[in-house]
Design a protein around this motif. Structure first.
Motif, PDB file in Angstrom:
ATOM      1  N   SER A  15       5.720 -11.983  16.435  1.00 27.05           N
ATOM      2  CA  SER A  15       5.622 -11.572  17.841  1.00 27.05           C
ATOM      3  C   SER A  15       7.042 -11.443  18.384  1.00 27.05           C
ATOM      4  O   SER A  15       7.682 -10.403  18.238  1.00 27.05           O
ATOM      5  CB  SER A  15       4.790 -12.584  18.623  1.00 27.05           C
ATOM      6  N   ALA A  17       9.519 -14.658  18.583  1.00 30.10           N
ATOM      7  CA  ALA A  17      10.393 -15.581  17.840  1.00 30.10           C
ATOM      8  C   ALA A  17      10.523 -15.165  16.370  1.00 30.10           C
ATOM      9  O   ALA A  17      11.633 -15.182  15.816  1.00 30.10           O
ATOM     10  CB  ALA A  17       9.846 -17.008  17.943  1.00 30.10           C
ATOM     11  N   GLU A  36       1.967 -12.522   9.202  1.00 31.60           N
ATOM     12  CA  GLU A  36       1.323 -12.376  10.518  1.00 31.60           C
ATOM     13  C   GLU A  36      -0.175 -12.228  10.305  1.00 31.60           C
ATOM     14  O   GLU A  36      -0.618 -11.410   9.506  1.00 31.60           O
ATOM     15  CB  GLU A  36       1.910 -11.135  11.242  1.00 31.60           C
ATOM     16  N   TYR A  46       1.042  -7.972  28.693  1.00 36.95           N
ATOM     17  CA  TYR A  46       1.621  -8.326  29.988  1.00 36.95           C
ATOM     18  C   TYR A  46       3.147  -8.174  29.972  1.00 36.95           C
ATOM     19  O   TYR A  46       3.780  -8.245  28.921  1.00 36.95           O
ATOM     20  CB  TYR A  46       1.244  -9.769  30.331  1.00 36.95           C
ATOM     21  N   PHE A 185      -6.134 -18.555  31.780  1.00 38.94           N
ATOM     22  CA  PHE A 185      -5.587 -17.231  32.070  1.00 38.94           C
ATOM     23  C   PHE A 185      -6.386 -16.195  31.300  1.00 38.94           C
ATOM     24  O   PHE A 185      -6.573 -16.323  30.099  1.00 38.94           O
ATOM     25  CB  PHE A 185      -4.131 -17.227  31.590  1.00 38.94           C
ATOM     26  N   ASP A 295       7.228 -20.517  21.033  1.00 36.97           N
ATOM     27  CA  ASP A 295       6.146 -21.252  21.698  1.00 36.97           C
ATOM     28  C   ASP A 295       5.568 -22.371  20.837  1.00 36.97           C
ATOM     29  O   ASP A 295       5.074 -23.363  21.365  1.00 36.97           O
ATOM     30  CB  ASP A 295       5.008 -20.289  22.077  1.00 36.97           C
ATOM     31  N   GLY A 305       7.893 -18.397  33.342  1.00 35.26           N
ATOM     32  CA  GLY A 305       8.475 -17.067  33.142  1.00 35.26           C
ATOM     33  C   GLY A 305       9.615 -17.049  32.139  1.00 35.26           C
ATOM     34  O   GLY A 305      10.416 -16.125  32.129  1.00 35.26           O
ATOM     35  N   SER A 308       9.606 -16.208  26.462  1.00 34.39           N
ATOM     36  CA  SER A 308      10.197 -15.237  25.528  1.00 34.39           C
ATOM     37  C   SER A 308      11.701 -15.384  25.508  1.00 34.39           C
ATOM     38  O   SER A 308      12.334 -15.264  24.453  1.00 34.39           O
ATOM     39  CB  SER A 308       9.860 -13.808  25.943  1.00 34.39           C
TER      40      SER A 308
HETATM   41  C1  LIG Z   1       0.590 -13.831  30.950  1.00 36.93           C
HETATM   42  C2  LIG Z   1       1.858 -14.289  30.389  1.00 36.93           C
HETATM   43  C3  LIG Z   1       3.025 -13.940  31.034  1.00 36.93           C
HETATM   44  C4  LIG Z   1       4.236 -14.349  30.504  1.00 36.93           C
HETATM   45  N1  LIG Z   1       5.378 -14.013  31.158  1.00 36.93           N
HETATM   46  C5  LIG Z   1       6.569 -14.357  30.634  1.00 36.93           C
HETATM   47  C6  LIG Z   1       7.795 -13.992  31.274  1.00 36.93           C
HETATM   48  O1  LIG Z   1       7.838 -13.377  32.334  1.00 36.93           O
HETATM   49  N2  LIG Z   1       8.972 -14.317  30.675  1.00 36.93           N
HETATM   50  C7  LIG Z   1       8.985 -14.950  29.483  1.00 36.93           C
HETATM   51  O2  LIG Z   1      10.087 -15.172  28.971  1.00 36.93           O
HETATM   52  N3  LIG Z   1       7.839 -15.347  28.861  1.00 36.93           N
HETATM   53  C8  LIG Z   1       6.630 -15.069  29.408  1.00 36.93           C
HETATM   54  N4  LIG Z   1       5.490 -15.467  28.798  1.00 36.93           N
HETATM   55  C9  LIG Z   1       5.550 -16.281  27.578  1.00 36.93           C
HETATM   56  C10 LIG Z   1       5.716 -15.453  26.332  1.00 36.93           C
HETATM   57  O3  LIG Z   1       4.690 -14.539  26.123  1.00 36.93           O
HETATM   58  C11 LIG Z   1       5.783 -16.382  25.138  1.00 36.93           C
HETATM   59  O4  LIG Z   1       6.615 -17.467  25.426  1.00 36.93           O
HETATM   60  C12 LIG Z   1       6.320 -15.645  23.945  1.00 36.93           C
HETATM   61  O5  LIG Z   1       5.439 -14.606  23.596  1.00 36.93           O
HETATM   62  C13 LIG Z   1       6.495 -16.593  22.778  1.00 36.93           C
HETATM   63  O6  LIG Z   1       6.777 -15.873  21.628  1.00 36.93           O
HETATM   64  P1  LIG Z   1       6.447 -16.482  20.209  1.00 36.93           P
HETATM   65  O7  LIG Z   1       6.875 -15.434  19.230  1.00 36.93           O
HETATM   66  O8  LIG Z   1       6.993 -17.854  20.094  1.00 36.93           O
HETATM   67  O9  LIG Z   1       4.864 -16.684  20.185  1.00 36.93           O
HETATM   68  P2  LIG Z   1       3.686 -15.652  20.418  1.00 36.93           P
HETATM   69  O10 LIG Z   1       4.116 -14.491  21.223  1.00 36.93           O
HETATM   70  O11 LIG Z   1       2.514 -16.425  20.862  1.00 36.93           O
HETATM   71  O12 LIG Z   1       3.404 -15.093  18.938  1.00 36.93           O
HETATM   72  C14 LIG Z   1       2.846 -15.857  17.914  1.00 36.93           C
HETATM   73  C15 LIG Z   1       2.533 -14.899  16.766  1.00 36.93           C
HETATM   74  O13 LIG Z   1       2.013 -15.669  15.676  1.00 36.93           O
HETATM   75  C16 LIG Z   1       0.865 -15.035  15.186  1.00 36.93           C
HETATM   76  N5  LIG Z   1       0.024 -16.049  14.565  1.00 36.93           N
HETATM   77  C17 LIG Z   1      -0.770 -16.956  15.165  1.00 36.93           C
HETATM   78  N6  LIG Z   1      -1.391 -17.698  14.248  1.00 36.93           N
HETATM   79  C18 LIG Z   1      -0.963 -17.267  13.035  1.00 36.93           C
HETATM   80  C19 LIG Z   1      -1.256 -17.648  11.712  1.00 36.93           C
HETATM   81  N7  LIG Z   1      -2.148 -18.590  11.438  1.00 36.93           N
HETATM   82  N8  LIG Z   1      -0.631 -17.003  10.704  1.00 36.93           N
HETATM   83  C20 LIG Z   1       0.266 -15.988  10.965  1.00 36.93           C
HETATM   84  N9  LIG Z   1       0.538 -15.577  12.222  1.00 36.93           N
HETATM   85  C21 LIG Z   1      -0.051 -16.218  13.230  1.00 36.93           C
HETATM   86  C22 LIG Z   1       0.228 -14.399  16.402  1.00 36.93           C
HETATM   87  O14 LIG Z   1      -0.683 -13.373  16.050  1.00 36.93           O
HETATM   88  C23 LIG Z   1       1.467 -13.869  17.115  1.00 36.93           C
HETATM   89  O15 LIG Z   1       1.835 -12.610  16.642  1.00 36.93           O
HETATM   90  C24 LIG Z   1       4.259 -15.115  29.310  1.00 36.93           C
HETATM   91  C25 LIG Z   1       3.078 -15.463  28.675  1.00 36.93           C
HETATM   92  C26 LIG Z   1       1.887 -15.068  29.209  1.00 36.93           C
HETATM   93  C27 LIG Z   1       0.597 -15.482  28.505  1.00 36.93           C
END
Ligand SMILES: Cc1cc2nc3c(=O)[nH]c(=O)nc-3n(C[C@H](O)[C@H](O)[C@H](O)COP(=O)(O)OP(=O)(O)OC[C@H]3O[C@@H](n4cnc5c(N)ncnc54)[C@H](O)[C@@H]3O)c2cc1C
Length: 407
Positions: A15, A17, A36, A46, A185, A295, A305, A308
């Protein structure tokens, strides 16, 4: 057997990170595989904001111009009453503490797409698969995937989000680390029948909020329904249909604004994203050869907010430490030492986000509306006030970390 330098890494999650880590690790010449569970990269979604230290991380990737080209550029948030009449129309930066003209507001799927495009020829992406088991040895981790494939890596990074699979496999059940903020949400796209252009409309009730948000996505806008709920529904598994039923039941009897229409749209939405509004707090971010990022480690919840942004910063630091430290354990230690205070400061921003987005009682809602009316007296675009401690504090937290140089 002693530790060896890291040459071969598996990342779970593609996603934000995950691909950001892949970007830096491959740049340092480290073989990187990203697994993934979805069958392809998830687009759309969003809008999120990239600001503060994260802008520096994106600049260092050379991806700032591409991200800025996808900038949503919201001009205002209008808070409306049950008839749709505007209570207050304010500059979004007045709430976020962001910096207009510099920050990037971008759909989550667009940032993932940009990061993926920059890494897909350098890292090995494995879609439609997931880690089934991790078998750690003194000199390696043997991984079995759900598909039956197997692989051997020096380290494994869990970048698989709030409900991280890697975290569950190594550290145990999510409930030990989840801090439920008290809301759920439900987000989905709807046709833009509002003529909404670069802005949002929000209708708030005590413990509930209904929002539509223009995202530069042709005829679509992003809608979300947020509601207070006593316990995290994810303490047990929730069927897809139950997410819709729960959301609809929480807005039952709410006839104001366009809520009944939004509830209908939510029931039929093909891209419903439903989740608990939760944070993750871990006593330690790594165990032996497994480390967490984004996350999965320190979810902040959308009310801060910043999720990401700190995922991008953490990816830069974790990859930089892995590339420059003599062994993985000192790299993980240095990463956590640098990142933890920054992540925790950003997690704490949730309190102000909550009081503006979802006040609990009628009295708190009225106080919030009064505050918004005062804010609305400021000319749009000139809202940042050095005497507003809340805004000043948010800005300081967004930029509280200075990126080290790993070059
Ligand atoms: C409505 C909303 C609004 C937001 N607004 C903001 C903002 O304004 N500013 C900001 O900085 N952040 C915002 N965020 C937070 C932001 O979306 C997350 O913090 C960010 O996406 C985290 O990225 P990540 O890559 O750590 O995790 P995620 O984006 O959750 O990605 C995790 C990935 O792992 C994959 N996955 C899950 N389980 C498995 C598995 N078993 N095997 C392999 N892959 C797997 C998922 O499919 C996904 O692709 C918001 C979040 C929401 C819900």
């Amino acid at each position: 057997m002693g530790e060896r330098a890291v040459k071969n890494v598996l990342i779970s999650g593609a996603s934000i990170a995950g691909p950001a880590l892949a970007f830096w690790l491959t740049r340092y010449g480290i073989n990187t595989t990203v697994v993934e569970k979805s069958s392809s990269l998830r687009g759309g979604g969003y809008p999120i904001d990239i600001r503060g230290t994260a802008l520096d991380a994106v600049e260092r990737m050379g991806l700032y111009p591409q991200m800025r080209a996808a900038h949503v550029d919201s001009q205002s948030i209008a808070f409306v009453d049950e008839h749709g009449a505007v209570i207050a129309k304010i500059d979004p930066e007045a709430i976020t503490g962001g910096v207009r003209g510099t920050d990037v507001e971008i759909r989550r799927g667009d940032i993932a797409t940009i990061l993926y495009a920059a890494t897909k020829d350098k890292a090995d992406y494995k879609f439609n698969d997931s880690i089934a088991s991790l078998d750690e040895h003194a000199d390696r981790v043997d991984v079995t995937f759900v598909s039956g494939d197997i692989g051997t890596y020096d380290i494994v990074i869990g970048a698989d989000g709030l409900h991280s699979n890697t975290r569950s496999l190594i550290f145990g059940h999510e409930s030990q680390f989840e801090k439920y903020i008290g809301f759920c949400f439900a987000g989905f796209t709807v046709p833009n029948t509002f003529g909404l252009d670069r802005g949002a409309l929000a209708y708030t009730l005590p413990g509930k909020n209904a929002v539509v948000y223009a995202t530069n996505d042709g005829g679509q806008v992003y809608a979300f329904l947020v509601f207070r709920y006593p316990t995290s529904p994810f303490r047990k598994s929730v069927a897809e249909e139950d997410k819709r039923k729960l959301t609809a039941s929480m807005f039952e009897g709410v006839d104001g604004w366009i809520v009944p229409q939004l509830v209908e749209d939510m029931r039929k939405a093909e891209d419903l994203f439903f989740d608990a509004v939760s944070q993750i707090h871990m006593p330690t971010w790594s165990r032996r050869r497994i480390v967490l990022a984004g996350d999965a480690t320190h979810a902040t919840s959308f009310l801060s907010g910043q999720g990401s942004s700190i995922a991008l910063v953490g990816a830069y630091i974790l990859a930089g430490e892995i590339a420059t430290k003599p062994d993985y354990s000192s790299a993980f230690e240095a990463y956590e030492k640098l990142m933890r205070p920054f992540a925790e400061m950003n997690q704490a921003l949730v309190e102000t986000g909550k009081s503006i987005m979802i006040p609990d009682t009628q009295q708190e809602l009225e106080a919030r509306n009064e505050m918004l009316r005062k804010m609305a007296e400021e000319p749009i675009g000139k809202i940042f006030r050095k005497d507003d401690a809340r805004q000043v504090h948010r800005r300081q937290v967004h930029s509280a970390l200075t990126l080290p140089d790993y070059s």
